[in-house]
Scaffold this active site. Structure first.
Site, PDB file in Angstrom:
ATOM      1  N   SER A 140      33.287  39.086 -63.509  1.00 51.58           N
ATOM      2  CA  SER A 140      34.098  40.224 -63.432  1.00 51.58           C
ATOM      3  C   SER A 140      35.011  40.603 -64.506  1.00 51.58           C
ATOM      4  O   SER A 140      35.359  39.670 -65.165  1.00 51.58           O
ATOM      5  CB  SER A 140      34.920  40.381 -62.149  1.00 51.58           C
ATOM      6  N   TYR A 154      41.256  35.689 -57.193  1.00 53.48           N
ATOM      7  CA  TYR A 154      39.923  36.256 -57.686  1.00 53.48           C
ATOM      8  C   TYR A 154      39.960  36.286 -59.214  1.00 53.48           C
ATOM      9  O   TYR A 154      38.679  35.684 -59.890  1.00 53.48           O
ATOM     10  CB  TYR A 154      39.725  37.789 -57.151  1.00 53.48           C
TER      11      TYR A 154
END
Ligand code: NAD
Length: 243
Positions: A140, A154
């Site tokens: 990501s 995350y």
């Protein structure tokens, strides 16, 4: 010889689009999700190709790998796409910083987004080696810069996954197994937070969200011989958001 791909997190979003692209290109796709089966998954052989497993449960990964092995009839495991991921949010969809992240969230996020991937590759290495397969990890943009909506755990898990990708490429390249990552920016799926529209206008030179199909096409490319000398790379799919 049939080409199989094992794809985690297929029930929605990027995974969903990836199944469709791979199938259209002649692949057999085995899918893994937490859910038993989603009626949203309306592609050929969807129900028969689905394996229910919770990647947060690390002790269950050998059983998942055994199930995959038993389903490779007449073919080889030519690709493993590690797409499943979780991005927990705080109240009202807020970002979970270090101060708001307790041990449960840390272990859940790291287990699903990072550790399960290393363990799944380890279990399936004989099959991937036989096929000279391709591993594609979905990282990501939040793994390489502070993101306004993604949380600390995350971001750390995705940065870890980028490092794991390099490690896999280094360790298994000599066997002919390639490992790469794709790093999406703002893609139109249910994981996208409120406020993304403003972010896109401010920060994305192409001035729009990416589509799941655009991400899926890059995943497919990395699984093919067209990418035969690409190993240990992280391809950014973000409309120029880094620029
Ligand atoms: P999504 O939430 O729509 O889908 C996630 C998938 O992962 C689902 O199929 C879900 O069942 C599966 N999953 C989650 N936890 C699981 C578990 N414990 N065990 C098994 N399966 C599990 O997400 P998406 O937007 O399609 O994202 C797919 C990947 O792309 C994720 O790794 C995400 O971090 C990454 N990503 C997405 C974006 C974006 O803008 N959508 C941006 C950057 C990175």
């Amino acid at each position: 010889m049939l080409k199989y791909c094992l794809l985690t997190g297929a029930s929605r979003g990027i995974g969903h689009a990836t199944v469709k692209v791979l199938q259209a290109e002649g692949w057999r796709v085995l899918t893994v999700s937490r859910q038993s089966f989603s009626d949203e998954c309306r592609w050929p052989m969807a129900r028969e190709s689905h394996i229910q497993a919770d990647l947060a449960d690390l002790a269950a990964i050998p059983a998942l790998a055994a199930e995959v092995r038993s389903r490779l009839a007449g073919g080889q495991l030519a690709a493993l796409v590690n797409n499943a991921g979780i991005s927990p949010k705080g109240k009202g969809g807020g970002r979970l910083g270090v101060s708001q992240t307790g041990v449960d969230i840390w272990s859940q996020v790291l287990n699903v987004n990072l550790v399960s991937i290393a363990l799944l590759v380890r279990e399936l290495l004989p099959e991937l080696t036989l096929a000279k397969g391709s591993i594609v990890n979905v990282t990501s943009i939040a793994g390489s810069r502070v993101h306004p909506f993604a949380g600390t755990a995350y971001a750390a898990s995705k940065a870890g996954l980028a490092a794991l990708t390099r490690e896999l490429a280094h360790e298994f390249g000599p066997r002919g197994v390639r490992a790469n990552a794709i790093s999406p920016g703002e893609i139109s799926t249910s994981i996208v937070s409120p406020g993304t529209d403003g972010l896109v206008q401010r920060e994305v030179p192409l001035q729009r969200l990416g589509t799941a199909e655009e991400v899926a096409r890059t995943i497919h490319f990395l699984c093919t011989d067209a990418a035969a000398y690409i190993n240990g790379a992280e391809i950014h799919i973000n409309g120029g958001q880094h620029a």
